[in-house]
Structures are given as structure tokens and as C-alpha cells.
Scaffold this motif. Sequence first.
Motif, PDB file in Angstrom:
ATOM      1  N   SER A   1       0.820  -1.259  -0.004  1.00 18.61           N
ATOM      2  CA  SER A   1       0.041  -0.169   0.013  1.00 18.61           C
ATOM      3  C   SER A   1       0.837   1.281   0.004  1.00 18.61           C
ATOM      4  O   SER A   1       1.947   1.222   0.396  1.00 18.61           O
ATOM      5  CB  SER A   1      -0.973   0.037   1.254  1.00 18.61           C
ATOM      6  N   VAL A   2       0.277   2.387  -0.304  1.00 14.65           N
ATOM      7  CA  VAL A   2       0.831   3.558  -0.228  1.00 14.65           C
ATOM      8  C   VAL A   2       1.315   4.002   1.254  1.00 14.65           C
ATOM      9  O   VAL A   2       2.348   4.404   1.695  1.00 14.65           O
ATOM     10  CB  VAL A   2       0.033   4.912  -0.712  1.00 14.65           C
ATOM     11  N   GLU A   3       0.429   3.567   2.200  1.00 13.57           N
ATOM     12  CA  GLU A   3       0.767   3.671   3.618  1.00 13.57           C
ATOM     13  C   GLU A   3       1.806   2.847   4.003  1.00 13.57           C
ATOM     14  O   GLU A   3       2.690   3.592   4.644  1.00 13.57           O
ATOM     15  CB  GLU A   3      -0.594   3.199   4.442  1.00 13.57           C
TER      16      GLU A   3
ATOM     17  N   ALA B   1      -5.359   0.146  14.909  1.00 15.70           N
ATOM     18  CA  ALA B   1      -4.383  -1.260  14.437  1.00 15.70           C
ATOM     19  C   ALA B   1      -3.036  -0.723  14.388  1.00 15.70           C
ATOM     20  O   ALA B   1      -2.551   0.143  13.683  1.00 15.70           O
ATOM     21  CB  ALA B   1      -4.920  -1.855  13.710  1.00 15.70           C
ATOM     22  N   GLU B   2      -1.950  -1.473  14.877  1.00 19.98           N
ATOM     23  CA  GLU B   2      -0.654  -1.331  14.621  1.00 19.98           C
ATOM     24  C   GLU B   2      -0.398  -1.340  13.028  1.00 19.98           C
ATOM     25  O   GLU B   2       0.313  -0.568  12.655  1.00 19.98           O
ATOM     26  CB  GLU B   2       0.316  -2.398  15.231  1.00 19.98           C
ATOM     27  N   THR B   3      -0.942  -2.397  12.265  1.00 19.68           N
ATOM     28  CA  THR B   3      -0.824  -2.396  10.859  1.00 19.68           C
ATOM     29  C   THR B   3      -2.332  -3.055  10.397  1.00 19.68           C
ATOM     30  O   THR B   3      -2.808  -3.726  11.231  1.00 19.68           O
ATOM     31  CB  THR B   3       0.386  -3.187  10.734  1.00 19.68           C
ATOM     32  N   CYS B   4      -2.461  -2.877   9.296  1.00 15.73           N
ATOM     33  CA  CYS B   4      -3.541  -3.694   8.660  1.00 15.73           C
ATOM     34  C   CYS B   4      -3.490  -3.473   6.915  1.00 15.73           C
ATOM     35  O   CYS B   4      -2.770  -2.960   6.590  1.00 15.73           O
ATOM     36  CB  CYS B   4      -4.859  -2.808   9.259  1.00 15.73           C
ATOM     37  N   ASP B   5      -4.876  -3.951   6.574  1.00 17.48           N
ATOM     38  CA  ASP B   5      -4.999  -4.045   5.131  1.00 17.48           C
ATOM     39  C   ASP B   5      -5.488  -2.645   4.679  1.00 17.48           C
ATOM     40  O   ASP B   5      -6.506  -2.259   4.442  1.00 17.48           O
ATOM     41  CB  ASP B   5      -5.726  -5.125   4.635  1.00 17.48           C
ATOM     42  N   TYR B   6      -4.524  -1.633   4.344  1.00 13.30           N
ATOM     43  CA  TYR B   6      -4.856  -0.111   4.417  1.00 13.30           C
ATOM     44  C   TYR B   6      -5.801  -0.081   3.141  1.00 13.30           C
ATOM     45  O   TYR B   6      -6.800   0.706   3.168  1.00 13.30           O
ATOM     46  CB  TYR B   6      -3.759   0.659   4.231  1.00 13.30           C
ATOM     47  N   ASP B   7      -5.539  -0.717   1.875  1.00 12.33           N
ATOM     48  CA  ASP B   7      -6.498  -0.750   0.715  1.00 12.33           C
ATOM     49  C   ASP B   7      -7.956  -1.238   1.117  1.00 12.33           C
ATOM     50  O   ASP B   7      -8.846  -0.490   0.511  1.00 12.33           O
ATOM     51  CB  ASP B   7      -5.734  -1.305  -0.283  1.00 12.33           C
ATOM     52  N   ASP B   8      -7.830  -2.210   1.968  1.00 11.13           N
ATOM     53  CA  ASP B   8      -9.217  -2.708   2.151  1.00 11.13           C
ATOM     54  C   ASP B   8     -10.187  -1.634   3.192  1.00 11.13           C
ATOM     55  O   ASP B   8     -11.226  -1.639   2.792  1.00 11.13           O
ATOM     56  CB  ASP B   8      -9.229  -4.080   2.569  1.00 11.13           C
ATOM     57  N   VAL B   9      -9.374  -1.160   4.065  1.00 12.77           N
ATOM     58  CA  VAL B   9      -9.955  -0.443   4.814  1.00 12.77           C
ATOM     59  C   VAL B   9     -10.588   0.964   3.981  1.00 12.77           C
ATOM     60  O   VAL B   9     -11.703   1.294   4.296  1.00 12.77           O
ATOM     61  CB  VAL B   9      -9.017   0.258   6.119  1.00 12.77           C
TER      62      VAL B   9
ATOM     63  N   ALA C   1     -17.859   0.002  10.104  1.00 13.19           N
ATOM     64  CA  ALA C   1     -17.457  -1.016   9.266  1.00 13.19           C
ATOM     65  C   ALA C   1     -15.786  -1.328   9.249  1.00 13.19           C
ATOM     66  O   ALA C   1     -15.404  -2.053   8.767  1.00 13.19           O
ATOM     67  CB  ALA C   1     -17.815  -0.401   7.926  1.00 13.19           C
ATOM     68  N   CYS C   2     -15.153  -0.512  10.035  1.00  7.57           N
ATOM     69  CA  CYS C   2     -13.822  -0.525   9.932  1.00  7.57           C
ATOM     70  C   CYS C   2     -13.275  -0.535  11.438  1.00  7.57           C
ATOM     71  O   CYS C   2     -13.005   0.588  11.868  1.00  7.57           O
ATOM     72  CB  CYS C   2     -13.273   0.682   9.254  1.00  7.57           C
ATOM     73  N   PRO C   3     -13.259  -1.712  12.074  1.00  6.48           N
ATOM     74  CA  PRO C   3     -12.839  -1.820  13.301  1.00  6.48           C
ATOM     75  C   PRO C   3     -11.371  -1.342  13.438  1.00  6.48           C
ATOM     76  O   PRO C   3     -10.570  -1.170  14.509  1.00  6.48           O
ATOM     77  CB  PRO C   3     -12.752  -3.369  13.609  1.00  6.48           C
ATOM     78  N   GLU C   4     -10.584  -1.208  12.202  1.00  5.87           N
ATOM     79  CA  GLU C   4      -9.002  -0.772  12.190  1.00  5.87           C
ATOM     80  C   GLU C   4      -9.015   0.790  12.727  1.00  5.87           C
ATOM     81  O   GLU C   4      -7.918   1.034  13.068  1.00  5.87           O
ATOM     82  CB  GLU C   4      -8.437  -1.187  11.135  1.00  5.87           C
ATOM     83  N   MET C   5     -10.204   1.511  12.374  1.00  7.00           N
ATOM     84  CA  MET C   5      -9.923   2.558  12.872  1.00  7.00           C
ATOM     85  C   MET C   5     -10.094   3.279  14.118  1.00  7.00           C
ATOM     86  O   MET C   5     -11.101   2.733  14.957  1.00  7.00           O
ATOM     87  CB  MET C   5     -11.020   3.794  11.999  1.00  7.00           C
TER      88      MET C   5
END
Lengths: 289, 289, 289, 289
Positions: C81-83, C197-205, C239-243
Amino acid sequence: MTESVKVKVKLGENNYGKADVQLFKVYRGTPRHRIRDVNVRVALTGDFGAAHKGGDNTGLLATDTVRNTIYGLAKEGFAGSVEEFGQELLAHFVRVGPKVTGGFAEFTEHLWERLPGADDQGHDHGFVRQMPKHTVRVETSDGQSFKVTSGIEELSVLKTTESGWAGYLLDERFTTLPESTDRIMATVVTAKWEYAAETCDYDDVWQRAYDQVQRTFTDHYSPSLQHTLYRLGEAVLGACPEMSRIWFQLPNRHHLKYNLERFGLENDNEIFHVDPEPYGLMEAWIERA
Amino acid sequence: MTESVKVKVKLGENNYGKADVQLFKVYRGTPRHRIRDVNVRVALTGDFGAAHKGGDNTGLLATDTVRNTIYGLAKEGFAGSVEEFGQELLAHFVRVGPKVTGGFAEFTEHLWERLPGADDQGHDHGFVRQMPKHTVRVETSDGQSFKVTSGIEELSVLKTTESGWAGYLLDERFTTLPESTDRIMATVVTAKWEYAAETCDYDDVWQRAYDQVQRTFTDHYSPSLQHTLYRLGEAVLGACPEMSRIWFQLPNRHHLKYNLERFGLENDNEIFHVDPEPYGLMEAWIERA
Amino acid sequence: MTESVKVKVKLGENNYGKADVQLFKVYRGTPRHRIRDVNVRVALTGDFGAAHKGGDNTGLLATDTVRNTIYGLAKEGFAGSVEEFGQELLAHFVRVGPKVTGGFAEFTEHLWERLPGADDQGHDHGFVRQMPKHTVRVETSDGQSFKVTSGIEELSVLKTTESGWAGYLLDERFTTLPESTDRIMATVVTAKWEYAAETCDYDDVWQRAYDQVQRTFTDHYSPSLQHTLYRLGEAVLGACPEMSRIWFQLPNRHHLKYNLERFGLENDNEIFHVDPEPYGLMEAWIERA
Amino acid sequence: MTESVKVKVKLGENNYGKADVQLFKVYRGTPRHRIRDVNVRVALTGDFGAAHKGGDNTGLLATDTVRNTIYGLAKEGFAGSVEEFGQELLAHFVRVGPKVTGGFAEFTEHLWERLPGADDQGHDHGFVRQMPKHTVRVETSDGQSFKVTSGIEELSVLKTTESGWAGYLLDERFTTLPESTDRIMATVVTAKWEYAAETCDYDDVWQRAYDQVQRTFTDHYSPSLQHTLYRLGEAVLGACPEMSRIWFQLPNRHHLKYNLERFGLENDNEIFHVDPEPYGLMEAWIERA
């Protein structure tokens, strides 16, 4: 989706070239430098049918070559005005391009004044950019004779009084605007002119036109932007015998008196909303009679 | 699409208001008019939870009311500087908005010079717009005490010599740039400053800062845009005891010497390509020691 | 001009780097190409006092080196990802820059969809650009731990009904707007969010957030843009528990019912003027409770 | 300043009207709303000499009246395409303006797709804006017969392979570009076309043209942007018998392979710099043979 069927087509009027070439030249023969800062577009016309139809690029000048040439000729030439440099460029491309027969070059010159220096002549090598721009278009169909047009862009002027709009058609169903004999008039001048003279001191003509526009804008009560446009044209043609005719595009940047009466306040032409859109737009050529 | 599940959320930091309000005021007490031409944004902070959560608008100032107020107070007040008008506005909104506790106001003032007139004092009611802008931000959390920031935008300057870039890290794998001790330095100055004084002649401070930036830009050989930034800050703080600190953002508008050697031509710092992107970008606060 | 006197100053918070680097990467491992099209800014922080004060560039990374590095590392890395690429870049600069201790990287990613192809999967190597953009900001103070923010820009949406504005403060002197329970609501969504989250699937989020914004905008009667903002935040966080939290900036692009009654015509919410300026502007963070 | 002397001048070609009128119409006959979102310019031609020369506004339509009329007629008419609305407008102004004999109307229509709804037909009253635009120009000299031109703007497409530039003129002094048979081709399509038919389903023609441009862009190896331009024209004319000819302006948005070899890295068409300026620019009419 509807399918496309095979039809017989041919190439019509066309051109190609390079646009938004940012050329900057420093004249450093003496410690007091001069500069030219121009955005250049060159468009070539000629026998380009084989490239379009068959994908055959034989004999074509690459647009990258066009770009290199602009910088190269700016070094070898460009001793005088932008108008003359445009002619140098087009003459060159007709000479070296086997398929080139003509074209046009367009320039937008950014204007810079000298920064303050030790005396009141301004700094020798420091500059500050101004808002108005100098535009040029040169066109040729043979690389030897040229049609030159010059102009002014982004000269933003206003006056806070001595302008009105009255006496217009009031019985049309959709007319709601009240007449006014004291309003703000604001516009952003775009002008371009053609030359009667074969050649002339292009920079000097530009300066005279620029001065006249600034002086004439305030020298009369304006009953309409159309009338002011006409007077600008008359004054510039009077100051520039080298010109054959001049065109103006003047947007009416409406400064609308804000309705303060709703709040128990008088608004004696003091508080205005500057409406970005829409705007009246006037275009006209003024020509020698 | 993934579905959204119900989660517990709350409102964090927030504000609302009106942006891009175009206010124009004419001071016509005498035939020699003065003008103020400002783009205004007002953002209010306060107790807006019910509106966000429950859609309950009770006690909320409409953004349309915010707009009307800007024009109305410009008539009743706005006798002095933009900085003072920002304080008048925010004090008012805290007073009349039952849920408003503070906020900020941001201004971009367009600057106009007088058109040429009968003598060298310029025209009484005709103006021509300049490129640089005057910016202001006023902030409050109680409607009574204010933090004021002022600034300059779009001041575009360059010098054709007396600038270089050398002595930097050369052993990094990705370094390809050759050192230079004579290049063009061009930048578009954005500055903003904070005040040490409780109150002062804001317009006069702005003029002194503007003058110093233009004079200091050329008064030294510049080994880097960073160093010039530092000197600009030093000079402005030296001329403006009312300021506590000043911030600059300076893009390095690269003027790249065009490679003419490929065509058998010398380029003795004469012919440049002005690269629109990318650009070096420097930001720093300069503070009193 | 007032003279500047010598005063003691020091360097405050500062950074430098390269902005508007236009990076385009093609992933061509298979005939079905993928692309990334990003505008990059990298700003470095560290021990840059000697450069600012004394003009001593020793150990400084040139901004040209920064640019080269962005392209070089995009080749060697940028697999995900860009992130993640932002973190690769900053970690590198802290490692190789003797005076660099941290910094930030900002990205605006242009989004492209596949052009139509032989089947409904879209073309293998042909793309068409979309309007919304994906934004990213990565920040570090040590080159090892990173704060990541992602967002959406230029997502322009409207609904022609199911929106109103009523129940607000009517007794303020400057209130003239009539209440409405059926109006057009139009906005251009800018959003940014932080991660739990420390890291995650940024594009999917990003895709989930983008979907939720589009679906939630129309799933309720909107009593205010503030309330819709809150519901957008609630839905995206659901919809985004990573946030951890999300911020929105929503301009109210006013569609003003045109007064046709003056012409003997009814306007049953059919004919509108889209007012470019001014506009209501709402900003808020929505956070987990 | 040089003085202006009195000279004889006359009014040449001219027009006036209103520009950047932002018109939005909702068709709400059923719960499934449709919308039109158009920027309108109307320019009138006629007998405007007295206004320009003498400042006599008798019989002139105010540009404010022009604006009101656009909204009023949008309510009463505008049942079909933008192209037809343009004819309604001009016919009206020739009818009601005592001095109006003709003019032109220009439109830029913003395109919106439906937001996601309950089923896959999209939402009934929620919309999301798309990037490409639909342009229209209608012209008349009598208010009864019209010349209609339609077009596409801001359709940004690229392909990552199947494009090259070779076989061009290499012996010109200023040629340095190496030939390529695998490069990125990126452009932003501007097209406009004229009609052979007296009248037709303008929206359907636009859709067919738009589809063909997107499909044809990738259906061949492109030896030059000129050749692709020609094929686009051929395909659109093949799908649209209503058209007489079509014009394209195609900028070559150069994606330059970044020189990574300097850093010991191979660049197999993976890493590119997107150069904003300058760009190759191709313009041509494709006509029926």
C-alpha cells in the motif's frame, strides 16, 4: 454499446507541437541583468496525413525536438521582443521540417519589476513578479510572412464610483434589476491587437497600450461596460498608430450592494458582496474607421 | 461491500461556519475613497453535540446568519485593520450565539494600488489589483481574548545570481545533482507571524515586514534557501518589535539550466527551464532568542 | 521604509524536503497490469540549525536526492500500500541522512478504473481516471514507529430530497433564511482517519470507508449537514474496526431555489442556482466512545 | 506616457451576455429523480452600436435579464437535451430583444451517476459526480436555424503498453529523444463534433461517442498519438451516422521512464515521472470522405 461500422474518413485541418514550454532567459552582458519569462506553445501545420492514417512518422519533427529547439534558438537568437522571437521560431521550423509548411506560436510572458535597490533605479538582479501578462501569437503559412497579434491579460481594475447602468429594456418579463447611476465597476482586462505596420517596436507599443487602458478606465462616467470598452479601444488606437484594430474581453465582476436594510442599516454604496459567478461578459473589436 | 455494525461513538473536536464570503467595503467619507477587499471564513466552536447526534438545531446560528452578520458588522464597524475586524466578529458571535463559546476567523485580503491620476498621488477612486495578499487569522476560546496571526501570500521573487547550493551530502547513493555557486533563486513567499504586543498598528507592521522581505532577499549571497529564510526572519523581527516570531514557507521554484551543450551551444547561465514540479520546500519558524 | 535593527533570533520548528513529486509505478509481472499514480511530498526534520544560521550545508540531503530516492525506493520496494511505502521512505531517510531524525510523507493517490475490455473484467492495461482521491500522511520522530493517517478527497455527492434545515435560532437580528424541510444537499467529502491497529490492510479499509460514505449519505432524512457528518462517521467506524477515529470536512454546496415567482412561475424544488461562494463549512472528529 | 490623439474608430464584431450561470434542474415527476447540472454562457449579437459609442442603452437586454431568463426558460422548457435547450434560449432572445439578431450559447454539463441503492439500479435521488463533462455550443444568426456542436471534456485515459514513437526525423540538430516501441500513452480527451442530421437524439449520440473513445483507445498498437486520434475519429464516425465530422485535442501527458540506471537499478518500464509540463499537443478534424 452500439458497434462502430467501417466508414470512409479523411484528415481535416490539423496541427501538432509542444505546449507549456517554460522558457526563462537572462541577459547578463552587464551587471544589470534583464530577464524574459515566457510560456511557449508551438503548433506546426503541414503534410501530416501519413502519420495520422498509416502511423508512418517518417520526416516528422518530434515534439521533444520542438522543445529543444525553443531553448536552442532562445540562446542563439531572442535578442529583441517576444513577437520577433515567435517569427524566428516559425521560420526555423518551416526550414528544417521536411513536412512543415506553417504553424503558429503562442506566448504568455510573465512580467517582473525590479526589487528595491540601493537607489531608486531598482535592483540589478533581483525581481518581483507582477500580475498582468503580455500575450503574443504569431502565425505563418509559409515561414516567411507572419501575422502578429499581441495582448494584455489579467489586468484587474475597478472604480468605486462614476459608473452606472440605466435606460435599458425594462418591459421584458424577466427583468428585475433596478437601474443604477452609481455602482462599482470592476473588470479583468483581456485585450489583443493586430498591427498595421509591417514591423515596429513591439515592447513600446505594449507599454503605451497598457498605460492608456489604465488611464482611460477612470477618465469618464461609464454608462455601461460596453461604452468603456469602446473608449478604451479608441484611446489605445489613438496612442498606437502601429495598431490596426484591438479586441477586448471585459467580464463585469459584479459588486452587489448587500441588502442591509433588512437589519435596519443603511447601505450608501459602502458594503458589497463580490459575486464570483455569474458575470456579464462583453467582447468587441474596435477598428479604425 | 462489508456491512457496518452498530458501534458507540462520540463527537470530538468540531466547528462550523461560513467560508469564502467575499466582502468589499468602500470608505467614502471624502472624495478620495479607500477600499478593503477580503475573503472571509468564520468557524464557530461550542456546544454543538445535540445537532450532530440528534439532529436538534435548537439555538444554532445558521451559516446564512453568519454571512449576513459579516456584512452587517462590516457596516457598523470595520473602521480599522482586518485584524481588529476579526476580533469584532468573534466577540459578536460568542455574544449572540447561545451555544457558541469561541471560534476562529480567517481572512485573505486582496491588495489594490491606486491607478494613475492627475498628479503622482494616484487616482481618487480607481484601483488596480496587486498580486501579493495579506492574510489574517484570529482565534478565541472566550470571545474576549484573542490570538492574532498575520501574514503575506503570493509574493513571487527571484534573483538571477548571488545564489548557490554546495557542500551538501555527496556520498548518498541517490545523489546526482552537481554543486553550484551561481544559480537562479526563485521563490513564492508565504509568511505568517505572531505578536508579542497586546495590540498594535497591524497595517504598519505588515508594511514593514513586506518591505524587509523584499530588501533582504537580495542583500546577501545565498548558500541555500534555508539560510535566506533565516535571514528574512531575522530582518523582519529586527524591523518589527511587535512580532514574537515569524514562519516562512519557501518553495524552491527550480530554474534548471537547459543542457545546450548537446547542440554545440554554451549556456553561461542564460537559458533556463522553469520546472513547475517537483520543488524543494522549506518551512521554519524564526523566533526571538 | 523603516530600517531593521540587529536582534537575537533562533531557529524554531522547521523541516525541508521535496513536494509535488509525480510518481507512477506499473506492476507488470503478468499481462494484467496494475498501477499506482501518486503525488508525493517528503519533509525531513532534524538538526538543520547550521544550514539555517551559518549557511553550512554539511551532511544535508539535497532535495534533489530526496526526489531520486523516492523513485529508487519505489522500484526496490512499494510492493504493497501507499501507507506502507510512506513508512519505507521515512525509515530510509532517517537511516541515510546524518542529520535527519524524523519527518513526514504526504501522498495524494489518483484512482484509475479499468477501461472496458473483451469481457466484463475490464481491460488488462487500459485505464480511465476517477475523480475521488486517496490521501495518506505518515509521520515519524525516530524512523521506526509511525503515525499513519489515510483519507478520501473530492468525493462529490448530492441528494435532491430528504434533507432540510429548520429549528435553528430565529431571533438573531441577522437571520433572514427561511426554514426548509425539503432542499438539495450537496457536498464534497474530505475525510481522514487514524488507526487503532498497529498495521492492517490499508487498501481494504479505504474501500470499506468509501463504500460506507456513499451508502450512508442517502440512508436517512438529513436535518443538517452536521447530523449527516455524524452518521457518516458512525457508519464508517462500524465498518472499519481498524480505525480509531475519523474526521470530515463537509462544505455545504448551496443549491438555492431560484425565485421564479417574480415571473409568474412556480418553483416546486425544480430550478436551482448552484452558488459557488460562500458556503457553509462543517468540520468534526467522530471518535469511539 | 505617450498621449493618445483623437482618431476615427468604429465598432467591429461584438457580443455580450452572461457567463458562468450555474443552472441545476431536478425532474421530479416520479420518485426516481433525474438531474441536469449545467454551466451556461449566453452571448448575444445584434445592433449594439449606440450602446458602445454613445452610451445609449435603449432597448438593451440587461445581462441580469439574460440570467433570469435562463432559469425561467429552464422551468418552462428544457424537457429534452441540453442541445435543444440551447436552441430554445437563443430563439427566445432573438424574439424578445429588440436589438438582438443572433448569438451563441455554450454549456458545460457536469455528469452524475446514481449512488448505490437498494438494488443494482442505483439510488432514486442520490448521485455522485463523475469527472468527464459534456459540452455543447449552439449558434444562430436569425433565431430560427441553428448550428449545434457537442463534445467531451476531461476524459483522462492511459495505457501502460502497446504504444511507441519511432521512425521520426532523427537528423535534425536539436533531436535528442531516443526511439521507443513500448511506452506509456496518457491523454486527456477533448472532442467536439458537428452534425449532419437536422435533429437527432443528442444524448444517445454522446453516449455512443463516449463508449467508442474508451474502447478504441486500447484496440491497437499506437505508433503515435496522431494515429490514435485518427482511429478514434474513424470509430466514432462509424458509430454515429448523425455526425458530419469530429475534432480532437489530445495532450500527450508524458510519463518519462525515470533514469534508475544511475543508482544500479534496472527500470523495465516500471517507474515513471509524470511530467506536468511541457506536453505534446495534437489537434485535428476527422471528416467523412
